[in-house]
Each structure stands twice: as C-alpha cells, then as structure tokens.
Design a protein around this motif. Structure first.
Motif, PDB file in Angstrom:
ATOM      1  N   TRP A 180      -6.720  33.180 112.038  1.00 42.42           N
ATOM      2  CA  TRP A 180      -5.343  33.710 111.174  1.00 42.42           C
ATOM      3  C   TRP A 180      -5.394  33.229 109.714  1.00 42.42           C
ATOM      4  CZ3 TRP A 180      -5.477  38.769 112.616  1.00 42.42           C
ATOM      5  CH2 TRP A 180      -5.572  38.811 114.127  1.00 42.42           C
ATOM      6  N   VAL A 181      -5.680  31.924 109.776  1.00 41.86           N
ATOM      7  CA  VAL A 181      -5.463  31.312 108.298  1.00 41.86           C
ATOM      8  C   VAL A 181      -6.657  32.043 107.389  1.00 41.86           C
ATOM      9  CG1 VAL A 181      -6.045  29.043 106.926  1.00 41.86           C
ATOM     10  CG2 VAL A 181      -4.787  29.116 109.238  1.00 41.86           C
ATOM     11  N   VAL A 182      -7.931  31.987 108.044  1.00 39.16           N
ATOM     12  CA  VAL A 182      -8.990  32.737 107.229  1.00 39.16           C
ATOM     13  C   VAL A 182      -8.566  34.133 106.863  1.00 39.16           C
ATOM     14  CG1 VAL A 182     -11.459  33.508 107.436  1.00 39.16           C
ATOM     15  CG2 VAL A 182     -10.790  31.388 108.110  1.00 39.16           C
ATOM     16  N   VAL A 183      -7.954  34.911 107.591  1.00 35.33           N
ATOM     17  CA  VAL A 183      -7.646  36.091 107.405  1.00 35.33           C
ATOM     18  C   VAL A 183      -6.401  36.300 106.032  1.00 35.33           C
ATOM     19  CG1 VAL A 183      -6.198  38.278 108.099  1.00 35.33           C
ATOM     20  CG2 VAL A 183      -7.889  37.121 109.620  1.00 35.33           C
ATOM     21  N   ILE A 184      -5.817  35.418 106.118  1.00 33.35           N
ATOM     22  CA  ILE A 184      -4.609  35.139 105.011  1.00 33.35           C
ATOM     23  C   ILE A 184      -5.304  35.006 103.858  1.00 33.35           C
ATOM     24  CG2 ILE A 184      -2.497  33.742 104.472  1.00 33.35           C
ATOM     25  CD1 ILE A 184      -1.854  33.769 107.207  1.00 33.35           C
ATOM     26  N   LEU A 185      -6.203  33.964 103.765  1.00 37.75           N
ATOM     27  CA  LEU A 185      -7.014  33.256 102.815  1.00 37.75           C
ATOM     28  C   LEU A 185      -7.589  34.338 102.059  1.00 37.75           C
ATOM     29  CD1 LEU A 185      -8.149  29.791 103.549  1.00 37.75           C
ATOM     30  CD2 LEU A 185      -6.623  30.225 101.793  1.00 37.75           C
ATOM     31  N   LEU A 186      -8.337  35.236 103.095  1.00 46.20           N
ATOM     32  CA  LEU A 186      -9.172  36.417 102.407  1.00 46.20           C
ATOM     33  C   LEU A 186      -8.290  37.576 101.656  1.00 46.20           C
ATOM     34  CD1 LEU A 186     -12.143  37.059 102.475  1.00 46.20           C
ATOM     35  CD2 LEU A 186     -11.686  38.466 104.674  1.00 46.20           C
ATOM     36  N   LEU A 187      -7.182  37.563 102.500  1.00 49.79           N
ATOM     37  CA  LEU A 187      -6.320  38.713 101.701  1.00 49.79           C
ATOM     38  C   LEU A 187      -6.071  38.116 100.361  1.00 49.79           C
ATOM     39  CD1 LEU A 187      -4.441  40.064 104.749  1.00 49.79           C
ATOM     40  CD2 LEU A 187      -6.291  41.180 103.631  1.00 49.79           C
ATOM     41  N   SER A 188      -5.406  36.851 100.345  1.00 49.61           N
ATOM     42  CA  SER A 188      -4.699  36.141  99.232  1.00 49.61           C
ATOM     43  C   SER A 188      -5.973  36.111  98.105  1.00 49.61           C
ATOM     44  CB  SER A 188      -4.327  34.829  99.509  1.00 49.61           C
ATOM     45  OG  SER A 188      -3.603  34.880 100.556  1.00 49.61           O
ATOM     46  N   ILE A 189      -7.105  36.000  98.344  1.00 50.34           N
ATOM     47  CA  ILE A 189      -8.118  35.915  97.163  1.00 50.34           C
ATOM     48  C   ILE A 189      -8.385  37.422  96.843  1.00 50.34           C
ATOM     49  CG2 ILE A 189     -10.892  35.571  96.921  1.00 50.34           C
ATOM     50  CD1 ILE A 189     -10.513  33.248  98.711  1.00 50.34           C
ATOM     51  N   ILE A 190      -8.570  38.375  97.648  1.00 50.15           N
ATOM     52  CA  ILE A 190      -8.532  39.696  97.176  1.00 50.15           C
ATOM     53  C   ILE A 190      -7.546  40.190  96.282  1.00 50.15           C
ATOM     54  CG2 ILE A 190      -8.719  42.112  97.907  1.00 50.15           C
ATOM     55  CD1 ILE A 190     -10.444  41.025 100.537  1.00 50.15           C
ATOM     56  N   GLY A 191      -6.272  39.691  96.992  1.00 51.60           N
ATOM     57  CA  GLY A 191      -4.944  40.024  96.027  1.00 51.60           C
ATOM     58  C   GLY A 191      -5.041  39.503  94.945  1.00 51.60           C
ATOM     59  N   LEU A 192      -5.553  38.197  94.497  1.00 58.62           N
ATOM     60  CA  LEU A 192      -5.522  37.526  93.081  1.00 58.62           C
ATOM     61  C   LEU A 192      -6.597  38.387  92.142  1.00 58.62           C
ATOM     62  CD1 LEU A 192      -5.255  33.941  94.328  1.00 58.62           C
ATOM     63  CD2 LEU A 192      -3.839  35.147  92.529  1.00 58.62           C
ATOM     64  N   GLY A 193      -7.692  38.909  93.147  1.00 63.36           N
ATOM     65  CA  GLY A 193      -8.586  39.599  92.371  1.00 63.36           C
ATOM     66  C   GLY A 193      -8.266  40.823  91.743  1.00 63.36           C
ATOM     67  N   ILE A 194      -7.261  41.275  92.499  1.00 60.27           N
ATOM     68  CA  ILE A 194      -6.812  42.642  91.900  1.00 60.27           C
ATOM     69  C   ILE A 194      -5.828  42.301  90.889  1.00 60.27           C
ATOM     70  CG2 ILE A 194      -5.116  44.697  92.704  1.00 60.27           C
ATOM     71  CD1 ILE A 194      -6.397  44.377  95.584  1.00 60.27           C
ATOM     72  N   ALA A 195      -5.000  41.414  91.017  1.00 58.55           N
ATOM     73  CA  ALA A 195      -4.101  40.960  90.045  1.00 58.55           C
ATOM     74  C   ALA A 195      -4.643  40.516  88.703  1.00 58.55           C
ATOM     75  CB  ALA A 195      -3.123  39.807  90.536  1.00 58.55           C
ATOM     76  N   LEU A 196      -5.987  39.994  88.940  1.00 57.43           N
ATOM     77  CA  LEU A 196      -6.518  39.553  87.709  1.00 57.43           C
ATOM     78  C   LEU A 196      -7.281  40.633  87.024  1.00 57.43           C
ATOM     79  CD1 LEU A 196      -8.963  36.667  88.774  1.00 57.43           C
ATOM     80  CD2 LEU A 196      -8.089  36.882  86.591  1.00 57.43           C
ATOM     81  N   SER A 197      -7.461  41.758  87.783  1.00 57.67           N
ATOM     82  CA  SER A 197      -8.137  42.838  87.184  1.00 57.67           C
ATOM     83  C   SER A 197      -7.149  43.745  86.375  1.00 57.67           C
ATOM     84  CB  SER A 197      -8.738  43.610  88.048  1.00 57.67           C
ATOM     85  OG  SER A 197      -8.086  44.378  88.863  1.00 57.67           O
TER      86      SER A 197
END
Ligand code: HEM
Length: 184
Positions: A19-36
């Motif tokens: 579940w830590v990996v799921v949260i990290l993955l979602l955060s990385i994708i979320g940051l990618g969207i925020a970056l764009s």
C-alpha cells in the motif's frame, strides 16, 4: 513478527509495502499532472524535486519488494480458482513489482540523457552517470514509454482481478491484502 510471506499468509511487511507503493505511485502521477498544469517555474521545480524524491524512495523499496516476491512463497489462492488464472495473476504481480524497479531507473536515465539535473528537495541532486546524448535520450524515452504502457495494462488487469475477487467471487483476497487474517 512474520518477516516473509509463506504458503499461508502475506507478511505484515509485504502488506504495508504494497500500500505504500500504491500511495507513492498515485503521488508521483498526481505531481506529474500538477507539473503539466502549473505555469509558475518555481512551483514546477518544487514539484519536480518532490517527484524525484518519491521516485527514489519507490525505487529503493521496490528492489527489496521484488527480491522478497521472487524468493518467498506466494500464499495459497482463496477459493478454487482456475490454475491458469493463478499463474497469470502471480506473474502479473511479479512483473508489477519488477516494473517499479525498472521504470524509476528508466525515468532517471531519460532525464540524465536530456541533460536535466535530477534535483531533490533541499538542494541535493542525484549525479548523472553520463552526459547529454540525443541517441540515449531517444532510446531511454522509448524504453520508458513502452514499459509504462505495459505496466498500466498489467495494473489494470491486477485491479480488475482484485475487484472481481471482492465483488463477484466474494472471497477475502482484497481483505487479506488489507491485513485481514484468513484461515486457509
Ligand atoms: C488500487 C490498486 C491495487 C489493488 C486493489 C491491489 C490489490 C492486490 C491484492 C488483493 C493482492 C493479493 C493477491 C493475492 O491474494 O494473491 C495484491 C498483491 C500484489 N500486488 Fe497489488 N493492488 C493494487 C496495486 C498494486 C500496484 C500499484 C502494484 C505495483 C507494484 C501491485 C503489486 C502487487 C504485488 C507484487 C502483489 C503480490 C504481493 C506482494 O509481493 O506485494 N499492486 N494486490
């Protein structure tokens, strides 16, 4: 405490890291969207540093996780599933764990080949193993995109399997991955 998975159950370490990996993955994708979406350069840099930090943590956790997955028993499946489904679901799970090692690595190498500094919060940076190169950037970019597409397809299948177990087969596979003690 049970440190490794065995034929009867997942270890608490496996469950927490899953579940830590799921949260990290979602955060990385979320940051990618925020970056764009962001237009502020300072904020973009901050998001990118945070994304690099989370990617580095994901990479380190995933090395352990992939090693643990391929060197321990996978607990017995619940219910009476078709053996082909069991082999497929376990292969997808192992491939997802491997992808979480290879994709952060490919993302880092793609950035290095583009000549970008892979910065971290606090002014730190991950050193580049080589200088900018158009060919290497092209190659790592293709590897990253192909790997990310295969990963997303595998993840969709994995989530479909989890939802099917929970909603249609009504077994405890998802609850077991959420820490429920299930007698086999
Ligand atoms: C919302 C998303 C997710 C759900 C609902 C989910 C659900 C599950 C469930 C129910 C199991 C237990 C399967 C069994 O009993 O054999 C499992 C195992 C596993 N899942 Fe996921 N999963 C999700 C996301 C991910 C992601 C992003 C990864 C990527 C690394 C992943 C990798 C694994 C692996 C490797 C296993 C085998 C146990 C282990 O070694 O951790 N899952 N997942």
């Amino acid at each position: 405490m049970q440190l490794r998975d065995n034929g009867l159950r997942f270890s608490p370490i496996t469950i927490v890291l899953h579940w830590v990996v799921v949260i990290l993955l979602l955060s990385i994708i979320g940051l990618g969207i925020a970056l764009s979406q962001s237009v502020d350069d300072a904020q973009k840099l901050e998001y990118s540093h945070l994304q690099n930090l989370l990617g580095t943590i994901l990479f380190c956790i995933s090395i352990y996780r992939f090693w643990a997955r391929i060197t321990s028993y996978h607990p017995l499946p619940l219910g009476t599933p078709n053996p082909v489904e069991v082999i497929a679901s376990r292969s997808v799970a192992a491939a997802l764990a491997l992808a979480m090692v290879l994709l952060p690595l490919a993302a880092w190498l793609t950035k290095c080949a583009a000549g970008e500094t892979v910065g971290l919060p606090g002014g730190w940076a991950i050193p580049a193993p080589f200088g900018p190169s158009v060919e290497a950037h092209h190659l790592f970019g293709i590897l990253f995109k192909t790997g990310a597409t295969a990963f997303l397809a595998g993840l969709a299948l994995h989530i479909f399997g989890a939802l099917k177990s929970h909603l249609i087969l009504k077994n405890d596979a998802l609850k077991r991955m959420l820490g429920k003690h299930v007698e086999l």
